[in-house]
Scaffold this motif. Structure first.
Motif: not given
Length: 262
Positions: A167-178
């Protein structure tokens, strides 16, 4: 090092004792305002008061069973209402029961899922609008050294801690733009009640002395001792702070060198 946490707000799950409490205390000591979540109202209020007395920081205790969606909703609503927003989220939860595959029925699997994985999903969802509004949104999840090497007799933890890392590895990529940085900590043998309880359960199961079980565990740690909660908490405080500007999507073990996996 100035972690630049003065005036920032952090929410710490499962913070009445152990690693969660240590993380809340470390963040408060660096100037953060902290919201501590714990299942029992009296215990979490006492933990928050302890931090206020020790650090002088603003600390709010909020009773919340993190397996309940309504409690998570209320927790983050209270944090945002009280402090105006959230900058850092520390994902933490008590461990599921020890055991092997044949020991667990569907209900136990479901309970472990809700405690160790779904609680994180719901908490990130609730915190995300506020984290996006922050100029230094940070998420740190506390998992286990089993994210690198499964631990014998801890099947449920092995499964759901690995899921948390996914979960956190995926979130890191998805939320990097924020501008939101997301990392995972894998504690090894940290001297907490949870570790002592697991040692006692293993000693009983194997009909060995507690001293023998603990000695065997210590023999696998190159530093030759258990870690202290405060040692792990200092790492969390950095990752959860604006001083961390470029570390994201990482899984960092705090284990005294115990895990030999690459």
């Amino acid at each position: 090092m100035d972690l630049q946490l003065e005036g920032r707000t952090a929410v710490v799950l499962a913070a009445s004792r152990g690693l969660g409490f240590a993380c809340a205390r470390a963040l408060a000591a660096e100037g953060a305002r902290v919201v501590l979540a714990g299942r029992h109202e009296g215990t979490i209020a006492e933990a928050a008061e302890h931090i206020r007395r020790e650090t002088g920081a603003e600390a709010l205790g909020q009773a919340a069973d993190i397996t309940r969606a309504e409690d998570i909703h209320n927790l983050f609503g209270t944090a945002i209402t009280h402090f105006g927003g959230i900058d850092s989220l520390i994902l933490n939860a008590g461990g599921p029961p020890p055991g092997r595959f044949d020991d667990f029925d569907d209900e136990t699997w479901q309970q472990a899922f809700e405690l160790n994985l779904l609680s994180a999903v719901r908490s990130v969802r609730a915190a995300l609008p506020s984290l996006r509004a922050s100029d230094a949104g940070r998420v740190v999840s506390i998992a286990s050294s089993s994210i690198r090497e499964p631990i014998d007799g801890l099947l449920l933890s092995n499964v759901f801690r690995a899921g948390l890392l996914g979960l956190t590895k995926t979130l890191a990529a998805e939320l990097a733009g924020d501008g939101i940085l997301v990392n995972t900590i894998g504690p090894g043998r940290i001297d907490t009640e949870r570790v002592r309880e697991l040692d006692a359960a293993r000693a009983e199961r194997e009909q060995r002395s507690l001293e023998a079980v603990r000695g065997e565990s210590l023999s696998r740690i190159p530093l030759g001792r258990h870690g202290e909660p405060a040692e792990l908490a200092r790492v969390v405080a950095f990752l959860a702070s604006p001083a961390n500007g470029y570390v994201t999507s990482q899984a960092l073990l705090v284990d005294g060198g115990m895990v030999r996996a690459l």
